[in-house]
Design a protein around this motif. Structure first.
Motif, PDB file in Angstrom:
ATOM      1  N   SER A 122       0.840  -1.196   0.000  1.00 43.16           N
ATOM      2  CA  SER A 122       0.000   0.000   0.000  1.00 43.16           C
ATOM      3  C   SER A 122       0.873   1.243   0.000  1.00 43.16           C
ATOM      4  O   SER A 122       2.057   1.194   0.321  1.00 43.16           O
ATOM      5  CB  SER A 122      -0.925   0.016   1.224  1.00 43.16           C
ATOM      6  N   ILE A 123       0.237   2.353  -0.350  1.00 39.91           N
ATOM      7  CA  ILE A 123       0.861   3.670  -0.290  1.00 39.91           C
ATOM      8  C   ILE A 123      -0.120   4.579   0.453  1.00 39.91           C
ATOM      9  O   ILE A 123      -1.330   4.443   0.286  1.00 39.91           O
ATOM     10  CB  ILE A 123       1.191   4.222  -1.705  1.00 39.91           C
ATOM     11  N   GLY A 124       0.404   5.457   1.306  1.00 41.05           N
ATOM     12  CA  GLY A 124      -0.498   6.313   2.058  1.00 41.05           C
ATOM     13  C   GLY A 124       0.216   7.457   2.729  1.00 41.05           C
ATOM     14  O   GLY A 124       1.408   7.694   2.507  1.00 41.05           O
ATOM     15  N   ILE A 125      -0.532   8.153   3.588  1.00 48.65           N
ATOM     16  CA  ILE A 125      -0.020   9.337   4.265  1.00 48.65           C
ATOM     17  C   ILE A 125      -0.481   9.326   5.716  1.00 48.65           C
ATOM     18  O   ILE A 125      -1.630   9.022   5.990  1.00 48.65           O
ATOM     19  CB  ILE A 125      -0.472  10.636   3.545  1.00 48.65           C
ATOM     20  N   THR A 126       0.451   9.658   6.617  1.00 48.77           N
ATOM     21  CA  THR A 126       0.128   9.740   8.048  1.00 48.77           C
ATOM     22  C   THR A 126       0.175  11.177   8.556  1.00 48.77           C
ATOM     23  O   THR A 126      -0.040  11.396   9.739  1.00 48.77           O
ATOM     24  CB  THR A 126       1.108   8.880   8.881  1.00 48.77           C
ATOM     25  N   HIS A 127       0.427  12.126   7.691  1.00 51.22           N
ATOM     26  CA  HIS A 127       0.541  13.538   8.078  1.00 51.22           C
ATOM     27  C   HIS A 127      -0.518  14.358   7.350  1.00 51.22           C
ATOM     28  O   HIS A 127      -0.830  14.081   6.197  1.00 51.22           O
ATOM     29  CB  HIS A 127       1.928  14.076   7.740  1.00 51.22           C
ATOM     30  N   GLY A 128      -1.055  15.358   8.017  1.00 50.80           N
ATOM     31  CA  GLY A 128      -1.984  16.274   7.364  1.00 50.80           C
ATOM     32  C   GLY A 128      -3.386  15.722   7.183  1.00 50.80           C
ATOM     33  O   GLY A 128      -4.148  16.248   6.374  1.00 50.80           O
ATOM     34  N   VAL A 129      -3.743  14.665   7.903  1.00 51.19           N
ATOM     35  CA  VAL A 129      -5.068  14.058   7.754  1.00 51.19           C
ATOM     36  C   VAL A 129      -5.997  14.394   8.926  1.00 51.19           C
ATOM     37  O   VAL A 129      -7.096  13.851   9.027  1.00 51.19           O
ATOM     38  CB  VAL A 129      -4.959  12.525   7.579  1.00 51.19           C
ATOM     39  N   GLU A 130      -5.566  15.297   9.797  1.00 49.70           N
ATOM     40  CA  GLU A 130      -6.303  15.603  11.019  1.00 49.70           C
ATOM     41  C   GLU A 130      -7.714  16.118  10.752  1.00 49.70           C
ATOM     42  O   GLU A 130      -8.598  15.955  11.596  1.00 49.70           O
ATOM     43  CB  GLU A 130      -5.544  16.623  11.872  1.00 49.70           C
ATOM     44  N   SER A 131      -7.935  16.748   9.620  1.00 51.20           N
ATOM     45  CA  SER A 131      -9.264  17.304   9.334  1.00 51.20           C
ATOM     46  C   SER A 131     -10.246  16.253   8.819  1.00 51.20           C
ATOM     47  O   SER A 131     -11.440  16.530   8.711  1.00 51.20           O
ATOM     48  CB  SER A 131      -9.158  18.445   8.320  1.00 51.20           C
TER      49      SER A 131
END
Length: 172
Positions: free
Chosen positions: A73-82
């Motif tokens: 998988s590829i993803g993001i753990t930063h900037g998803v707070e909203s």
């Protein structure tokens, strides 16, 4: 009368501006901190100017090894707070040719456990990749989680042949 027209125009422009979602991740300055969440040694990724849905770059993701042997998988753990459960995430994907793969969307909760989007609830419920080389919009719903700590795309690969996907214009 002129004042009323100016106020009305201001309201229309304001509604249009506030109603539009902005691109959160356009990969113009690099990978925007997106990275493999699973199967990292089987996933390569980099911002590329080869193709772009918007702007000048996209994120090129290439995977190897059939998913029967390892999840990727590829993803993001930063900037998803909203992000909150029920919100829609939009992203654009493109492939160089028809790929022997499909995808599923997920979010991590506060324990870093994945929860699958309602559109792709479990194994066998993947969404096909584009069948041509046009950019295709994918919209998915953030699943029920106590807190969104990451979002991602699982790439379910049918064979050991490399799979290449370009990702761009991720927003919510």
């Amino acid at each position: 009368m002129a004042a009323a027209v100016v106020v009305a125009l201001g309201v229309v422009v304001g509604l249009q501006w506030f109603g539009q979602s902005s691109v959160k991740y356009g990969f113009e300055a690099g990978d925007d901190r997106w990275s493999p969440l699973w199967g990292g040694d089987k996933v390569t990724y980099e911002a590329t100017a080869a193709v772009a849905y918007e702007g000048q770059q996209s994120l090129q993701v290439t995977t190897i090894l059939a998913s029967d042997d390892e999840d990727k998988s590829i993803g993001i753990t930063h900037g998803v707070e909203s992000l909150r459960p029920g919100m829609k995430v939009t992203m654009y994907l493109r492939v160089p040719t028809k790929q022997k793969a499909s995808i599923r969307f997920f979010a991590y909760d506060s324990r870093s456990d994945e929860a699958w989007a309602p559109e792709t609830p479990g194994p066998g419920n993947e969404i096909p990749l584009p069948t041509d080389t046009d950019w295709t919009e994918y919209v998915w719903t953030v699943p029920e989680v106590d807190e969104v700590t990451a979002i991602g795309v699982e790439i379910y690969q049918w064979t050991d042949e490399p799979v290449t996907i370009w990702l761009d214009a991720v927003n919510w």
